[in-house]
Design an enzyme around this catalytic site. Structure first.
Site, PDB file in Angstrom:
ATOM      1  N   CYS A 113       0.828  -1.225   0.000  1.00  0.00           N
ATOM      2  CA  CYS A 113       0.000   0.000   0.000  1.00  0.00           C
ATOM      3  C   CYS A 113       0.851   1.260   0.000  1.00  0.00           C
ATOM      4  O   CYS A 113       0.380   2.334  -0.371  1.00  0.00           O
ATOM      5  CB  CYS A 113      -0.917   0.025   1.212  1.00  0.00           C
ATOM      6  SG  CYS A 113      -1.850  -1.479   1.392  1.00  0.00           S
ATOM      7  N   HIS A 254      -3.520   6.924   3.100  1.00  0.00           N
ATOM      8  CA  HIS A 254      -3.936   5.628   2.561  1.00  0.00           C
ATOM      9  C   HIS A 254      -5.361   5.358   3.036  1.00  0.00           C
ATOM     10  O   HIS A 254      -5.722   5.662   4.176  1.00  0.00           O
ATOM     11  CB  HIS A 254      -2.993   4.521   3.037  1.00  0.00           C
ATOM     12  CG  HIS A 254      -3.426   3.167   2.556  1.00  0.00           C
ATOM     13  ND1 HIS A 254      -3.772   2.936   1.244  1.00  0.00           N
ATOM     14  CD2 HIS A 254      -3.602   1.984   3.209  1.00  0.00           C
ATOM     15  CE1 HIS A 254      -4.116   1.670   1.109  1.00  0.00           C
ATOM     16  NE2 HIS A 254      -4.033   1.070   2.286  1.00  0.00           N
ATOM     17  N   ASN A 284     -10.280  -0.085  -0.200  1.00  0.00           N
ATOM     18  CA  ASN A 284      -8.822  -0.068  -0.102  1.00  0.00           C
ATOM     19  C   ASN A 284      -8.222  -0.606  -1.399  1.00  0.00           C
ATOM     20  O   ASN A 284      -8.385  -1.779  -1.719  1.00  0.00           O
ATOM     21  CB  ASN A 284      -8.419  -0.932   1.107  1.00  0.00           C
ATOM     22  CG  ASN A 284      -6.926  -0.985   1.315  1.00  0.00           C
ATOM     23  OD1 ASN A 284      -6.138  -0.593   0.455  1.00  0.00           O
ATOM     24  ND2 ASN A 284      -6.521  -1.495   2.462  1.00  0.00           N
TER      25      ASN A 284
HETATM   26  N1  ACO Z   1     -19.419  -8.383   8.358  1.00  0.00           N
HETATM   27  C1  ACO Z   1     -19.930  -8.669   9.564  1.00  0.00           C
HETATM   28  N2  ACO Z   1     -19.198  -9.053  10.621  1.00  0.00           N
HETATM   29  C2  ACO Z   1     -17.863  -9.113  10.457  1.00  0.00           C
HETATM   30  C3  ACO Z   1     -17.249  -8.822   9.224  1.00  0.00           C
HETATM   31  C4  ACO Z   1     -18.087  -8.447   8.153  1.00  0.00           C
HETATM   32  N3  ACO Z   1     -17.609  -8.130   6.940  1.00  0.00           N
HETATM   33  N4  ACO Z   1     -15.919  -8.971   9.363  1.00  0.00           N
HETATM   34  C5  ACO Z   1     -15.692  -9.358  10.639  1.00  0.00           C
HETATM   35  N5  ACO Z   1     -16.877  -9.450  11.291  1.00  0.00           N
HETATM   36  C6  ACO Z   1     -17.101  -9.817  12.679  1.00  0.00           C
HETATM   37  C7  ACO Z   1     -15.979 -10.647  13.233  1.00  0.00           C
HETATM   38  O1  ACO Z   1     -16.171 -12.007  12.929  1.00  0.00           O
HETATM   39  C8  ACO Z   1     -16.116 -10.371  14.715  1.00  0.00           C
HETATM   40  O2  ACO Z   1     -17.169 -11.164  15.230  1.00  0.00           O
HETATM   41  P1  ACO Z   1     -17.036 -11.832  16.712  1.00  0.00           P
HETATM   42  O3  ACO Z   1     -16.914 -10.651  17.644  1.00  0.00           O
HETATM   43  O4  ACO Z   1     -18.295 -12.588  16.831  1.00  0.00           O
HETATM   44  O5  ACO Z   1     -15.802 -12.655  16.657  1.00  0.00           O
HETATM   45  C9  ACO Z   1     -16.575  -8.932  14.765  1.00  0.00           C
HETATM   46  O6  ACO Z   1     -17.118  -8.647  13.475  1.00  0.00           O
HETATM   47  C10 ACO Z   1     -15.458  -7.958  15.069  1.00  0.00           C
HETATM   48  O7  ACO Z   1     -14.349  -8.270  14.228  1.00  0.00           O
HETATM   49  P2  ACO Z   1     -13.031  -7.455  14.270  1.00  0.00           P
HETATM   50  O8  ACO Z   1     -12.072  -8.014  13.270  1.00  0.00           O
HETATM   51  O9  ACO Z   1     -12.550  -7.317  15.687  1.00  0.00           O
HETATM   52  O10 ACO Z   1     -13.562  -6.024  13.762  1.00  0.00           O
HETATM   53  P3  ACO Z   1     -12.812  -4.668  13.694  1.00  0.00           P
HETATM   54  O11 ACO Z   1     -13.635  -3.641  14.334  1.00  0.00           O
HETATM   55  O12 ACO Z   1     -11.369  -4.779  14.093  1.00  0.00           O
HETATM   56  O13 ACO Z   1     -12.834  -4.353  12.123  1.00  0.00           O
HETATM   57  C11 ACO Z   1     -11.357  -4.427  10.228  1.00  0.00           C
HETATM   58  C12 ACO Z   1     -12.184  -5.228  11.217  1.00  0.00           C
HETATM   59  C13 ACO Z   1     -12.303  -3.534   9.464  1.00  0.00           C
HETATM   60  C14 ACO Z   1     -10.670  -5.375   9.297  1.00  0.00           C
HETATM   61  C15 ACO Z   1     -10.339  -3.565  11.002  1.00  0.00           C
HETATM   62  O14 ACO Z   1      -9.667  -4.368  11.931  1.00  0.00           O
HETATM   63  C16 ACO Z   1      -9.315  -2.916  10.103  1.00  0.00           C
HETATM   64  O15 ACO Z   1      -9.632  -2.026   9.325  1.00  0.00           O
HETATM   65  N6  ACO Z   1      -8.058  -3.305  10.277  1.00  0.00           N
HETATM   66  C17 ACO Z   1      -6.954  -2.673   9.568  1.00  0.00           C
HETATM   67  C18 ACO Z   1      -6.910  -3.095   8.170  1.00  0.00           C
HETATM   68  C19 ACO Z   1      -5.711  -2.472   7.556  1.00  0.00           C
HETATM   69  O16 ACO Z   1      -5.355  -1.335   7.811  1.00  0.00           O
HETATM   70  N7  ACO Z   1      -5.029  -3.198   6.764  1.00  0.00           N
HETATM   71  C20 ACO Z   1      -3.784  -2.659   6.264  1.00  0.00           C
HETATM   72  C21 ACO Z   1      -3.942  -2.269   4.960  1.00  0.00           C
HETATM   73  S1  ACO Z   1      -4.498  -3.624   4.015  1.00  0.00           S
HETATM   74  C22 ACO Z   1      -4.089  -3.188   2.520  1.00  0.00           C
HETATM   75  O17 ACO Z   1      -3.873  -2.025   2.394  1.00  0.00           O
HETATM   76  C23 ACO Z   1      -4.128  -4.131   1.392  1.00  0.00           C
END
Ligand code: ACO
Length: 327
Positions: A113, A254, A284
């Site tokens: 990224c 980003h 993204n």
């Molecule tokens: N729809 C519904 N529920 C979902 C989904 C979805 N799409 N995805 C995850 N959940 C659920 C999970 O299973 C979890 O359920 P549980 O509590 O029953 O176990 C719950 O939602 C919470 O999941 P988390 O992963 O803790 O959710 P979080 O608030 O952390 O959001 C996310 C997830 C959006 C991926 C976030 O962590 C994030 O943005 N992380 C950073 C990503 C990033 O910056 N990546 C680097 C760049 S990637 C790149 O550029 C290619």
């Protein structure tokens, strides 16, 4: 040494749009969850016939047109991508052929990224040293090709697109790329990666069956690291230039998650209104995110002559970095 400046930008988003409602039919998710947790509403997706080089070539042609540079005048093409058309030849060479840049050297750069910000810095060195006078930087990604549409934790985040910039010696000494700051931490590589398909784990029936050709991500861990890293990158480049955050006209971050962008804005004490945001409509797009956002910001008049603009990014590697440009 002459400073490097951006003479033109371009971008291209594939026609097909995948909305959160569409994703509700593919994985167990909801528009409400995706919107609340990421800020994403829709993203563009390549057709079966398109690949990263097709998107990149279209963005490049539009950047060259704006810069009034003919393809044959380009001396170097740098393509940043984690979704190349194939292992080799480099996607930069494929695009060179597509746009007719017959006099250009060409190579790919993989900083995930952070690719566009890394690429700008590389292009800047060639311009400053006088080795080249016309560098074409293209960030192009078909992230949907490495998205696992059975994994709701990752597939909802990704989109496809390309952005490009033509880098030339600055005509005005006050303008152009003022400074960049780049960083990497390979020890965290396993937080975000595509495990199979390379020389470590070549393609096999098992790798296909186990979905190992798709992006794997430790989302919640990365969330925190992304905020910390981007705050650090902003502070570092501002301190290199002795610039205060108030002097910035626009920050182009980003576009991984709106919550990350909000936290970064708070972390550096810059109002969110000064951050350019398109994650809602593009998702993204890895290295293409900052490139497309920069082109949009310029076309929408969000950047005026004399403005100080800061680009900041974070991604797999891990890599992160920042760059300040005066337009
Ligand atoms: N729809 C519904 N529920 C979902 C989904 C979805 N799409 N995805 C995850 N959940 C659920 C999970 O299973 C979890 O359920 P549980 O509590 O029953 O176990 C719950 O939602 C919470 O999941 P988390 O992963 O803790 O959710 P979080 O608030 O952390 O959001 C996310 C997830 C959006 C991926 C976030 O962590 C994030 O943005 N992380 C950073 C990503 C990033 O910056 N990546 C680097 C760049 S990637 C790149 O550029 C290619």
């Amino acid at each position: 040494m002459k400073r490097a400046a951006i003479a033109g930008t371009g971008s291209y988003l594939p026609k097909k749009v995948l909305t959160n409602k569409d994703l509700e039919k593919i994985v167990e998710t909801s528009d409400e969850w995706i919107t609340a947790r990421t800020g994403i509403k829709e993203r563009h997706i390549v057709s079966k016939e398109e690949s990263a080089s097709d998107l990149g070539a279209k963005a490049a042609i539009s950047a060259l047109r704006q810069a009034k540079v003919h393809a044959s005048e380009v001396e170097l093409i740098i393509v940043t991508t984690v979704t190349p058309d194939m292992f080799f030849p480099a996607t930069a060479c494929i695009i060179q052929d597509k746009i007719g840049a017959i006099n250009a050297a060409a190579f790919d750069l993989n900083a995930a990224c952070s690719g566009f910000v890394y690429g700008l810095s590389v292009a800047e060195q060639f311009i400053k040293t006088g080795v080249y006078r016309r560098v074409l930087l293209i960030a192009t990604e078909a992230m949907s090709r490495v998205a696992d549409y059975t994994d709701r934790g990752t597939c909802v985040l990704l989109g496809d697109g390309a952005g490009a910039a033509v880098i030339v010696p600055a005509e005005d000494d006050e303008k152009g790329i003022l400074s960049s700051w780049l960083a990497a931490a390979g020890k965290y590589g396993n937080l975000l990666h595509v495990p199979a398909g390379g020389s470590r784990m070549p393609a096999s029936h098992r790798t296909v069956d186990e979905h190992l050709h798709y992006m794997k991500m430790e989302g919640p861990v990365l969330f925190k690291v992304a905020i910390k890293s981007m705050v650090e990158a902003i502070k570092k480049v501002l301190s290199l230039l002795s610039i205060s955050p108030e002097e910035l006209a626009l920050v182009i971050p980003h576009q991984a998650n709106l919550r990350i962008i909000k936290a970064v804005a708070k972390g550096v004490n810059v109002p969110l209104e000064k951050f350019y945001i398109n994650v809602d409509l593009c998702g993204n797009m890895s290295s293409a995110s900052v490139a497309v956002a920069l082109d949009e910001a310029l076309k929408k008049g969000r950047i005026k002559s004399g403005d100080l603009v800061l680009l900041v990014t974070f991604g797999a590697g891990l890599t992160w970095g920042s760059c300040v440009i005066r337009f």
